[in-house]
Enzyme design. Structure first.
Site, short mmCIF file in Angstrom:
data_model
loop_
_atom_site.label_atom_id
_atom_site.label_comp_id
_atom_site.label_asym_id
_atom_site.label_seq_id
_atom_site.Cartn_x
_atom_site.Cartn_y
_atom_site.Cartn_z
CB CYS A 38 37.28 -5.01 -19.51
SG CYS A 38 36.33 -3.52 -19.27
CD GLU A 39 31.79 -4.20 -24.53
OE1 GLU A 39 30.78 -3.51 -24.44
OE2 GLU A 39 31.84 -5.23 -25.25
CG HIS A 40 33.14 -0.92 -20.43
ND1 HIS A 40 32.46 -1.73 -19.54
CD2 HIS A 40 32.27 -0.66 -21.44
CE1 HIS A 40 31.24 -1.94 -20.00
NE2 HIS A 40 31.10 -1.32 -21.14
CG HIS A 41 38.20 0.33 -18.13
ND1 HIS A 41 37.11 -0.29 -17.54
CD2 HIS A 41 38.08 1.66 -17.89
CE1 HIS A 41 36.36 0.64 -16.96
NE2 HIS A 41 36.91 1.81 -17.15
CD GLN B 113 31.75 -12.26 -15.27
OE1 GLN B 113 32.67 -11.55 -14.89
NE2 GLN B 113 31.14 -13.11 -14.46
CG HIS C 298 35.82 -7.94 -14.15
ND1 HIS C 298 35.37 -7.74 -15.43
CD2 HIS C 298 35.12 -9.00 -13.67
CE1 HIS C 298 34.42 -8.63 -15.71
NE2 HIS C 298 34.26 -9.41 -14.65
CB CYS D 11 38.50 -2.59 -15.51
SG CYS D 11 37.02 -3.59 -15.33
#
Length: 183
Positions: free
Chosen positions: A74-77, A115, A143, A145
């Site tokens: 995940c690019e956010h977490h 995704q 996920h 996250c």
């Protein structure tokens, strides 16, 4: 020690760990090596993984490869998400070697990613490589996250789809694909 190793060592220290304790001595090096592998999609091209495995064929019926296991980050977490990818396409004079679908999924999975974008990138790559009349890609993933932090929902699953060409324009084609992958 590489620059990436040093950063991992600093992160561990910032978290309050004793970076000199036995169990952590080689952790920065191992973590850096693992991250380089997990993000190897940045240094791998589609041409490299396809490696010429596109073959002439007079088949014009749907080809489906389902259940391609993958993991991504995940690019956010920077936490993993993992699941299965289903790909269907309508050949237009050319077919792609079976293992190449899994390799294409890995190229995009091994990047920091969401995704939704990964689903489209896979569809675009299959279309570009094969010149097909249409492609459908469905990804089902869990996920970390969402499971390990935040709302902590263990049984949640995200499903994304991208339909292009005949899969988008023709409901019967879309329905056949959905039926073949059990959705």
């Amino acid at each position: 020690m590489s620059n990436l190793d040093q950063h991992y060592k600093q992160i561990l220290a910032e978290l309050g760990e004793d970076v000199d304790r036995e169990g952590l001595l080689d952790t920065p090096k191992r973590a850096a090596k693992a991250m380089q592998f997990l993000t190897s999609g940045y240094t791998t091209s589609i041409d490299e993984v396809v490696n010429g495995a596109v073959f002439s064929s007079d088949n014009d019926e749907m080809v489906v490869v389902e259940g391609i296991e993958f993991y991504s980050m995940c690019e956010h977490h920077m936490l993993p998400f993992l699941g299965k990818c289903h790909i269907g396409y309508l050949p237009n004079g050319k077919v792609l070697g079976l293992s190449k679908f899994a390799r294409i999924v890995d190229v995009f999975g091994r990047r920091f990613q969401i995704q939704e974008n990964m689903t489209k990138q896979i569809a675009d790559a299959v279309t570009e490589v094969t010149g097909c009349r249409g492609v459908g890609v469905i990804i089902e993933a869990k996920h970390m996250c969402m499971m390990m932090r935040g709302v902590q929902k263990q049984n949640s699953m995200m499903r994304t789809s991208v339909m292009q060409g005949a899969f988008r324009d023709n409901q019967a084609t879309r329905n056949e694909f959905m039926r073949l992958v059990g959705l």
